[in-house]
Motif scaffolding. Structure first.
Motif, PDB file in Angstrom:
ATOM      1  N   GLU A 193     -41.169  65.028 -35.619  1.00 32.04           N
ATOM      2  CA  GLU A 193     -40.438  63.370 -36.354  1.00 32.04           C
ATOM      3  C   GLU A 193     -40.837  63.537 -38.390  1.00 32.04           C
ATOM      4  OE1 GLU A 193     -38.350  59.820 -36.479  1.00 32.04           O
ATOM      5  OE2 GLU A 193     -38.356  61.300 -35.211  1.00 32.04           O
ATOM      6  N   ILE A 194     -41.763  63.979 -38.726  1.00 27.66           N
ATOM      7  CA  ILE A 194     -42.074  64.375 -40.147  1.00 27.66           C
ATOM      8  C   ILE A 194     -40.899  64.826 -40.690  1.00 27.66           C
ATOM      9  CG2 ILE A 194     -43.703  65.038 -42.138  1.00 27.66           C
ATOM     10  CD1 ILE A 194     -45.520  63.784 -40.135  1.00 27.66           C
ATOM     11  N   LYS A 195     -40.906  66.354 -39.982  1.00 25.82           N
ATOM     12  CA  LYS A 195     -39.328  67.135 -40.717  1.00 25.82           C
ATOM     13  C   LYS A 195     -38.107  66.339 -40.609  1.00 25.82           C
ATOM     14  CE  LYS A 195     -42.532  71.218 -40.048  1.00 25.82           C
ATOM     15  NZ  LYS A 195     -42.078  72.566 -39.520  1.00 25.82           N
ATOM     16  N   ASN A 196     -37.938  65.757 -39.643  1.00 23.08           N
ATOM     17  CA  ASN A 196     -37.053  63.962 -39.611  1.00 23.08           C
ATOM     18  C   ASN A 196     -36.575  63.957 -40.503  1.00 23.08           C
ATOM     19  OD1 ASN A 196     -34.410  64.294 -37.758  1.00 23.08           O
ATOM     20  ND2 ASN A 196     -35.100  62.449 -37.719  1.00 23.08           N
ATOM     21  N   ILE A 197     -37.348  63.106 -40.973  1.00 28.06           N
ATOM     22  CA  ILE A 197     -37.583  62.546 -42.021  1.00 28.06           C
ATOM     23  C   ILE A 197     -36.978  62.962 -43.409  1.00 28.06           C
ATOM     24  CG2 ILE A 197     -39.016  60.431 -43.558  1.00 28.06           C
ATOM     25  CD1 ILE A 197     -40.056  59.409 -40.678  1.00 28.06           C
ATOM     26  N   GLN A 198     -38.021  63.966 -43.489  1.00 29.02           N
ATOM     27  CA  GLN A 198     -37.513  65.313 -44.637  1.00 29.02           C
ATOM     28  C   GLN A 198     -36.873  65.760 -44.720  1.00 29.02           C
ATOM     29  OE1 GLN A 198     -41.278  67.295 -43.982  1.00 29.02           O
ATOM     30  NE2 GLN A 198     -42.511  66.290 -45.775  1.00 29.02           N
ATOM     31  N   ARG A 199     -35.690  65.951 -43.340  1.00 27.01           N
ATOM     32  CA  ARG A 199     -35.280  66.494 -43.552  1.00 27.01           C
ATOM     33  C   ARG A 199     -33.188  65.405 -44.076  1.00 27.01           C
ATOM     34  NH1 ARG A 199     -30.905  65.639 -40.291  1.00 27.01           N
ATOM     35  NH2 ARG A 199     -31.772  64.652 -38.830  1.00 27.01           N
ATOM     36  N   LEU A 200     -34.158  63.980 -43.089  1.00 22.48           N
ATOM     37  CA  LEU A 200     -32.668  62.959 -44.518  1.00 22.48           C
ATOM     38  C   LEU A 200     -32.619  63.199 -45.211  1.00 22.48           C
ATOM     39  CD1 LEU A 200     -33.346  60.123 -41.095  1.00 22.48           C
ATOM     40  CD2 LEU A 200     -31.558  62.116 -41.413  1.00 22.48           C
ATOM     41  N   LEU A 201     -34.383  63.042 -46.430  1.00 25.20           N
ATOM     42  CA  LEU A 201     -34.104  62.529 -47.247  1.00 25.20           C
ATOM     43  C   LEU A 201     -33.690  63.474 -48.088  1.00 25.20           C
ATOM     44  CD1 LEU A 201     -38.140  60.862 -47.210  1.00 25.20           C
ATOM     45  CD2 LEU A 201     -36.015  59.826 -47.605  1.00 25.20           C
ATOM     46  N   ALA A 202     -33.880  65.059 -47.791  1.00 29.77           N
ATOM     47  CA  ALA A 202     -33.029  65.840 -48.356  1.00 29.77           C
ATOM     48  C   ALA A 202     -31.889  66.260 -48.875  1.00 29.77           C
ATOM     49  CB  ALA A 202     -33.478  67.381 -48.244  1.00 29.77           C
ATOM     50  N   LEU A 205     -44.546  59.911 -47.762  1.00 32.70           N
ATOM     51  CA  LEU A 205     -42.887  59.834 -46.424  1.00 32.70           C
ATOM     52  C   LEU A 205     -42.644  58.462 -47.007  1.00 32.70           C
ATOM     53  CD1 LEU A 205     -43.557  61.787 -43.139  1.00 32.70           C
ATOM     54  CD2 LEU A 205     -41.927  61.765 -45.194  1.00 32.70           C
ATOM     55  N   ILE A 206     -43.618  57.024 -47.189  1.00 32.91           N
ATOM     56  CA  ILE A 206     -43.169  55.775 -46.980  1.00 32.91           C
ATOM     57  C   ILE A 206     -42.620  55.520 -48.670  1.00 32.91           C
ATOM     58  CG2 ILE A 206     -44.563  53.551 -47.408  1.00 32.91           C
ATOM     59  CD1 ILE A 206     -45.824  53.490 -44.710  1.00 32.91           C
ATOM     60  N   LYS A 207     -43.392  56.444 -49.862  1.00 30.48           N
ATOM     61  CA  LYS A 207     -42.504  56.225 -50.460  1.00 30.48           C
ATOM     62  C   LYS A 207     -41.416  56.260 -51.185  1.00 30.48           C
ATOM     63  CE  LYS A 207     -47.287  56.580 -52.815  1.00 30.48           C
ATOM     64  NZ  LYS A 207     -48.452  56.497 -53.289  1.00 30.48           N
ATOM     65  N   ALA A 208     -41.069  57.530 -50.772  1.00 35.91           N
ATOM     66  CA  ALA A 208     -39.948  58.855 -50.728  1.00 35.91           C
ATOM     67  C   ALA A 208     -39.098  57.917 -50.109  1.00 35.91           C
ATOM     68  CB  ALA A 208     -40.179  60.133 -50.134  1.00 35.91           C
ATOM     69  N   VAL A 209     -39.271  57.351 -49.099  1.00 38.96           N
ATOM     70  CA  VAL A 209     -38.835  56.717 -48.298  1.00 38.96           C
ATOM     71  C   VAL A 209     -38.055  55.025 -49.335  1.00 38.96           C
ATOM     72  CG1 VAL A 209     -37.690  55.214 -46.018  1.00 38.96           C
ATOM     73  CG2 VAL A 209     -38.560  57.077 -45.711  1.00 38.96           C
ATOM     74  N   GLU A 210     -39.039  54.527 -49.729  1.00 39.83           N
ATOM     75  CA  GLU A 210     -38.823  53.599 -50.873  1.00 39.83           C
ATOM     76  C   GLU A 210     -37.969  53.059 -52.217  1.00 39.83           C
ATOM     77  OE1 GLU A 210     -43.125  51.209 -49.789  1.00 39.83           O
ATOM     78  OE2 GLU A 210     -43.269  52.596 -51.676  1.00 39.83           O
ATOM     79  N   GLN A 211     -37.790  55.277 -52.063  1.00 36.42           N
ATOM     80  CA  GLN A 211     -37.425  55.507 -53.465  1.00 36.42           C
ATOM     81  C   GLN A 211     -35.663  55.657 -53.378  1.00 36.42           C
ATOM     82  OE1 GLN A 211     -39.610  59.066 -54.659  1.00 36.42           O
ATOM     83  NE2 GLN A 211     -40.509  57.515 -56.137  1.00 36.42           N
ATOM     84  N   ARG A 212     -35.639  56.551 -52.158  1.00 32.56           N
ATOM     85  CA  ARG A 212     -34.332  56.226 -51.490  1.00 32.56           C
ATOM     86  C   ARG A 212     -33.848  55.254 -51.307  1.00 32.56           C
ATOM     87  NH1 ARG A 212     -31.083  60.482 -49.273  1.00 32.56           N
ATOM     88  NH2 ARG A 212     -32.298  62.022 -50.945  1.00 32.56           N
ATOM     89  N   ILE A 213     -34.144  54.088 -50.534  1.00 34.31           N
ATOM     90  CA  ILE A 213     -33.716  53.064 -50.256  1.00 34.31           C
ATOM     91  C   ILE A 213     -33.099  52.292 -51.730  1.00 34.31           C
ATOM     92  CG2 ILE A 213     -33.602  50.517 -49.696  1.00 34.31           C
ATOM     93  CD1 ILE A 213     -35.644  51.348 -47.173  1.00 34.31           C
ATOM     94  N   SER A 214     -33.832  52.507 -52.307  1.00 38.97           N
ATOM     95  CA  SER A 214     -33.793  51.563 -54.275  1.00 38.97           C
ATOM     96  C   SER A 214     -32.769  52.305 -54.370  1.00 38.97           C
ATOM     97  CB  SER A 214     -34.950  51.978 -54.770  1.00 38.97           C
ATOM     98  OG  SER A 214     -34.778  51.636 -56.035  1.00 38.97           O
ATOM     99  N   LEU A 215     -32.623  53.806 -54.215  1.00 38.20           N
ATOM    100  CA  LEU A 215     -31.242  54.476 -55.155  1.00 38.20           C
ATOM    101  C   LEU A 215     -30.201  54.739 -54.134  1.00 38.20           C
ATOM    102  CD1 LEU A 215     -30.739  56.688 -56.606  1.00 38.20           C
ATOM    103  CD2 LEU A 215     -31.328  58.474 -54.912  1.00 38.20           C
TER     104      LEU A 215
END
Length: 129
Positions: free
Chosen positions: A18-27, A102-112
């Protein structure tokens, strides 16, 4: 002492897949299509809610492990005991820190994405007038 991978696999909270899945989504590159962009941000937002819940469980695991060690480690200076507790709870801390990252990365993605969507809406409004 357990390894970080064992910490992830022994807890029901989050799995490495699941971590890798979220990292893939963020990439993934952000799409230009507003509909696809909206869909992507909704998916990321759902991961955000899930991750914030998971980090609470990892905080609990970390505090529990620290508490369990507190009574067992009585020798040495206070600094030495604190260092040993930190060392012995490193896998739990690592698991929590990965999720927090991951939370920080997701927050940044949402903001972007929100900024991009606002920009797209402003451009669309300009073209309509």
């Amino acid at each position: 002492m357990t390894t970080a991978d064992e910490t992830f696999s022994k807890t029901p909270y989050v799995q490495i897949a699941e971590i890798k899945n979220i990292q893939r989504l963020l990439a993934e590159e952000l799409p230009d299509n507003p509909v696809v962009l909206d869909s992507q941000v909704r998916l990321i937002e759902s991961k955000y809610a899930w991750l914030t819940t998971i980090v609470a469980f990892y905080d609990y695991e970390l505090l529990k492990a620290q508490g369990d060690l507190l009574g067992k480690i009585t020798d040495g200076t206070a600094y030495a005991r604190e260092a040993r507790i930190k060392c012995d709870t490193a896998p739990e801390r690592r698991a929590r820190d990965v999720v927090e990252g991951l939370i920080k990365a997701v927050e940044q993605r949402i903001s972007l994405v929100q900024s991009l969507m606002r920009k797209q809406n402003q451009e669309a409004a300009r073209h309509e007038t």
